[in-house]
Structure formats: C-alpha cells, structure tokens
Design an enzyme around this catalytic site. Structure first.
Site, PDB file in Angstrom:
ATOM      1  N   LYS A   1     -17.018  19.991 -44.385  1.00 20.53           N
ATOM      2  CA  LYS A   1     -15.938  20.969 -44.204  1.00 20.53           C
ATOM      3  C   LYS A   1     -14.979  20.991 -45.400  1.00 20.53           C
ATOM      4  O   LYS A   1     -14.179  21.903 -45.521  1.00 20.53           O
ATOM      5  CB  LYS A   1     -15.188  20.737 -42.886  1.00 20.53           C
ATOM      6  CG  LYS A   1     -14.402  19.459 -42.798  1.00 20.53           C
ATOM      7  CD  LYS A   1     -13.664  19.375 -41.460  1.00 20.53           C
ATOM      8  CE  LYS A   1     -12.811  18.128 -41.394  1.00 20.53           C
ATOM      9  NZ  LYS A   1     -12.133  17.987 -40.106  1.00 20.53           N
ATOM     10  N   ASP A   2     -15.084  19.995 -46.306  1.00 17.44           N
ATOM     11  CA  ASP A   2     -14.234  19.977 -47.506  1.00 17.44           C
ATOM     12  C   ASP A   2     -14.811  20.799 -48.663  1.00 17.44           C
ATOM     13  O   ASP A   2     -14.127  21.027 -49.660  1.00 17.44           O
ATOM     14  CB  ASP A   2     -14.033  18.536 -48.015  1.00 17.44           C
ATOM     15  CG  ASP A   2     -13.193  17.688 -47.070  1.00 17.44           C
ATOM     16  OD1 ASP A   2     -12.438  18.270 -46.272  1.00 17.44           O
ATOM     17  OD2 ASP A   2     -13.312  16.450 -47.138  1.00 17.44           O
TER      18      ASP A   2
ATOM     19  N   ARG B   1      -6.020  25.837 -38.174  1.00 13.21           N
ATOM     20  CA  ARG B   1      -7.031  26.205 -37.175  1.00 13.21           C
ATOM     21  C   ARG B   1      -6.735  25.542 -35.837  1.00 13.21           C
ATOM     22  O   ARG B   1      -6.794  26.180 -34.779  1.00 13.21           O
ATOM     23  CB  ARG B   1      -8.418  25.761 -37.680  1.00 13.21           C
ATOM     24  CG  ARG B   1      -9.512  25.792 -36.616  1.00 13.21           C
ATOM     25  CD  ARG B   1     -10.773  25.084 -37.102  1.00 13.21           C
ATOM     26  NE  ARG B   1     -10.568  23.666 -37.369  1.00 13.21           N
ATOM     27  CZ  ARG B   1     -10.555  22.715 -36.446  1.00 13.21           C
ATOM     28  NH1 ARG B   1     -10.726  23.013 -35.172  1.00 13.21           N
ATOM     29  NH2 ARG B   1     -10.368  21.449 -36.773  1.00 13.21           N
ATOM     30  N   ARG B   2      -6.424  24.248 -35.869  1.00 11.94           N
ATOM     31  CA  ARG B   2      -6.100  23.552 -34.616  1.00 11.94           C
ATOM     32  C   ARG B   2      -4.809  24.099 -34.019  1.00 11.94           C
ATOM     33  O   ARG B   2      -4.718  24.322 -32.819  1.00 11.94           O
ATOM     34  CB  ARG B   2      -5.962  22.043 -34.867  1.00 11.94           C
ATOM     35  CG  ARG B   2      -7.293  21.358 -35.159  1.00 11.94           C
ATOM     36  CD  ARG B   2      -7.135  19.863 -35.420  1.00 11.94           C
ATOM     37  NE  ARG B   2      -8.427  19.256 -35.722  1.00 11.94           N
ATOM     38  CZ  ARG B   2      -8.648  18.416 -36.722  1.00 11.94           C
ATOM     39  NH1 ARG B   2      -7.660  18.067 -37.526  1.00 11.94           N
ATOM     40  NH2 ARG B   2      -9.856  17.912 -36.922  1.00 11.94           N
TER      41      ARG B   2
ATOM     42  N   ARG C   1       0.087  15.099 -42.542  1.00 13.01           N
ATOM     43  CA  ARG C   1      -0.987  14.733 -43.463  1.00 13.01           C
ATOM     44  C   ARG C   1      -1.239  13.246 -43.292  1.00 13.01           C
ATOM     45  O   ARG C   1      -0.530  12.564 -42.604  1.00 13.01           O
ATOM     46  CB  ARG C   1      -0.561  14.969 -44.926  1.00 13.01           C
ATOM     47  CG  ARG C   1      -0.568  16.381 -45.393  1.00 13.01           C
ATOM     48  CD  ARG C   1      -1.805  16.918 -46.093  1.00 13.01           C
ATOM     49  NE  ARG C   1      -2.759  16.036 -46.714  1.00 13.01           N
ATOM     50  CZ  ARG C   1      -2.946  15.907 -48.017  1.00 13.01           C
ATOM     51  NH1 ARG C   1      -2.178  16.545 -48.862  1.00 13.01           N
ATOM     52  NH2 ARG C   1      -3.882  15.132 -48.497  1.00 13.01           N
TER      53      ARG C   1
ATOM     54  N   ARG D   1      -1.841   8.956 -39.113  1.00 13.72           N
ATOM     55  CA  ARG D   1      -1.679   9.968 -38.062  1.00 13.72           C
ATOM     56  C   ARG D   1      -1.496   9.323 -36.694  1.00 13.72           C
ATOM     57  O   ARG D   1      -0.617   9.723 -35.930  1.00 13.72           O
ATOM     58  CB  ARG D   1      -2.891  10.913 -38.066  1.00 13.72           C
ATOM     59  CG  ARG D   1      -2.927  11.761 -39.322  1.00 13.72           C
ATOM     60  CD  ARG D   1      -4.128  12.682 -39.375  1.00 13.72           C
ATOM     61  NE  ARG D   1      -4.227  13.293 -40.695  1.00 13.72           N
ATOM     62  CZ  ARG D   1      -4.614  14.540 -40.916  1.00 13.72           C
ATOM     63  NH1 ARG D   1      -4.946  15.323 -39.916  1.00 13.72           N
ATOM     64  NH2 ARG D   1      -4.679  15.011 -42.134  1.00 13.72           N
TER      65      ARG D   1
ATOM     66  N   CYS E   1      -9.962  26.827 -46.638  1.00 15.53           N
ATOM     67  CA  CYS E   1      -9.783  25.895 -45.515  1.00 15.53           C
ATOM     68  C   CYS E   1      -8.383  26.009 -44.946  1.00 15.53           C
ATOM     69  O   CYS E   1      -8.085  25.481 -43.890  1.00 15.53           O
ATOM     70  CB  CYS E   1     -10.077  24.463 -45.919  1.00 15.53           C
ATOM     71  SG  CYS E   1      -8.677  23.481 -46.368  1.00 15.53           S
TER      72      CYS E   1
END
Length: 319
Positions: A81-82, A129-130, A151, A157, A244
């Site tokens: 996904k990166d 997106r989330r 981040r 996190r 992204c």
C-alpha cells in the site's frame, strides 16, 4: 565456497524489519543462499509531518528504490500500500506473497468494541480513508466520535491509548500480526464497516528488471490470487487518480463454494473525511487470469464510482 549473500533492502521500523525478515527466510529456502537485511532510512520515517502533506505514497519507497538502482541492495520489500500505482520501467515487482489479514483493527482502552464507544470518544488514525469510513459509520448509527490524526509506529500509536490521550486507535491487522502484538487488538473491524487501503496486508518484493535469475527465484514466493486481488484494487486507486492521501478504500476477495473459487468481487469506497459523503460500490466478475483483466476490473468499478460523484469527494489532487 558459499554463495554470496543476497542483500535485502528494508525500512528500519520494527514492522518493516519483521516483515522483511519473513521474506528473507522464504528467499533463503527457495534459493539456498544466505540473505542479509540492509536497513535504509527513508524520508517517510524521519519526517514528523502528516503523510498527506509529505507527498503520500512514495515517501517510504524512494530511498529503497534508489538503493536498488545504485546496486547497494539486490531486492527490497515494501508494504504494497506504500507503493505508487505507476511502476518504474527499470524495476519489477517479482513477487507478491500470500496476503496477511487485510482488515483494520481497533485497540481500545475502556471499551473494546468500536460500536460501543461512548459519545465524544477520541479515535486516532493517520489515514483519511479510515476517518471517512469511521465517521460515516458513526453518522449512520447515531454515534458521536472525534477522529484525531496521528503518526508514528505501532508502539507510539498504542501508547496514546495506554496513556489515556485517546480512547482508541485504528491500525492494520497485518501490522499487528507481523510484530506479534495481535493479542492487544480489541476489535476486528468488519470490511463492511471499513474497507481497507488498496493492497493492505500484502507485501511487494521488488528488484531490478534486468536481474532475470533473481526475478525467477523470487517468483516462487508469488501468490497469483493475491496478485490478482491487489492489482484490481490498485487499478481502482489509479483510475480514481488518487494518492495515498485520498480517502479511498478497496478490497477484492474471492467468492467460491469452499472447493473451487468461482469469482472475484471488488468493492470500492471514497468519501469526505468527515464521513458526510460516501460513494461505495462493488462489482463481481470471473477471477482475472491476466494482469490486464485485473486492471480492467478496477478500472470499470472506478468509472462507475466517478459517474456517481467520486471525483468531487477527493479534494484537490496533487499534480
């Protein structure tokens, strides 16, 4: 005389080192050659800015690709996904191994389940997106939550939850599994609630296009079903012209009767980060046998989404 070790370029984060270590072991087994990890610091690792501000996808990939081009490493492992959706001619994704769990998960403090969060709960995520989908779900179900941009690595996190700064954080299941922390997950978010990022849970093993023996060896790690699924998802992302930083979710899964795989379903979503507007569609077709067929599946769904107003939801595109 022992064969020279293959050099595997990887980001330095704990997660990257864990997933690269798994690939290194698999490559050792198929080639019989030793593999050494070469940790490389990328701009995305050192910058404290939010991903959307530092150029989205390419920030974690560029330094690894430069090391490949200079011959400092033989191959590199990326989180799929990166990777930007356009592939440079001089590099090839030689393998996309079997995908990990593509779902998003929640780590909550007092309340384990997302649907039980109290009014005003603060939920941390670095992903527009989330945010779009969590906020849309909350709106539709009479919940009031505040999504907080964060981040940092998995430790950082989850630390926000442990310290009481946030009520919950949302992360990728694959990352939690790869760093051996899946027991800390309090809720697996259904893909009906939050569609993952295109390619989430999958890895890409990349090398130079002129290294035929290595391409052939790495191809042993490739999973054709995972490749078809993520190709369709990324084709959707590319056709929506989104980086992204755009709130696009996509998931292709295989439908069958348990014995044989019959079809592939591709679902896509794009929305505003506040969750006020969401375009969510799906399409089902035969399992793509070729790269072109997988690309077409994504392109077709993107066309339908654009026809329903998806373009207006993605904000300004970076040119």
């Amino acid at each position: 005389m022992t064969e020279k070790a293959l050099r595997l370029g990887t980001r330095r984060s704990k997660l990257a080192m864990a997933q690269s270590g798994q690939v290194a072991e698999a490559v050792r087994q198929v080639t019989g050659r030793p593999v050494e990890l070469v940790p490389i610091t990328t701009y995305g690792d050192t910058s404290r800015e939010h991903l959307a501000q530092i150029g989205g996808t390419g920030v974690f990939v560029a330094a690894l690709r430069e090391a490949l081009a200079r011959g400092e490493v033989d191959f590199a492992v990326h989180s799929l996904k990166d990777i930007p959706t356009t592939q440079p001619d001089e590099l090839v994704v030689a393998a996309i191994p079997v995908r990990e769990d593509p779902r998003d998960v929640m780590v909550g403090r007092d309340v384990p389940k997302f649907t039980d969060l109290p009014r005003g709960a603060r939920v941390g995520t670095g992903s527009p997106r989330r945010m779009a989908q969590l906020n849309a779900y909350a709106r539709a179900h009479g919940m009031e939550i505040e999504t907080v941009p964060i981040r940092g690595n998995v430790d950082t996190r989850i630390g926000y939850v442990r310290s009481g700064e946030l009520d919950a954080v949302v992360l990728a299941a694959a990352g939690m599994n790869r760093v051996g922390r899946s027991e800390e997950v309090t809720d697996f978010l259904s893909v009906d609630t939050v569609l993952p990022a295109p390619g989430q849970g999958a890895l890409a093993v990349e090398c130079t296009a002129d290294n035929a023996p290595l391409i052939a060896a790495l191809a042993e790690l490739d999973d054709p079903f995972t490749r078809a699924a993520v190709t369709a998802e990324r084709s959707l992302l590319a056709a929506l012209e989104a980086g992204c930083s755009a709130p696009v979710g996509a998931l292709a899964d295989l439908l069958g009767d348990g014995q044989t795989v019959k079809e592939m379903r591709l679902r896509g979503v794009v929305g505003t980060t506040d969750g006020a507007k969401l375009v969510q569609l799906s399409t089902t077709g035969p399992v793509p046998e070729t790269h072109e067929a997988a690309m077409a599946l994504g392109g077709e769904l993107a066309t339908e989404m654009l026809a329903q107003g998806a373009a207006g939801l993605m904000g300004e595109r970076a040119h």
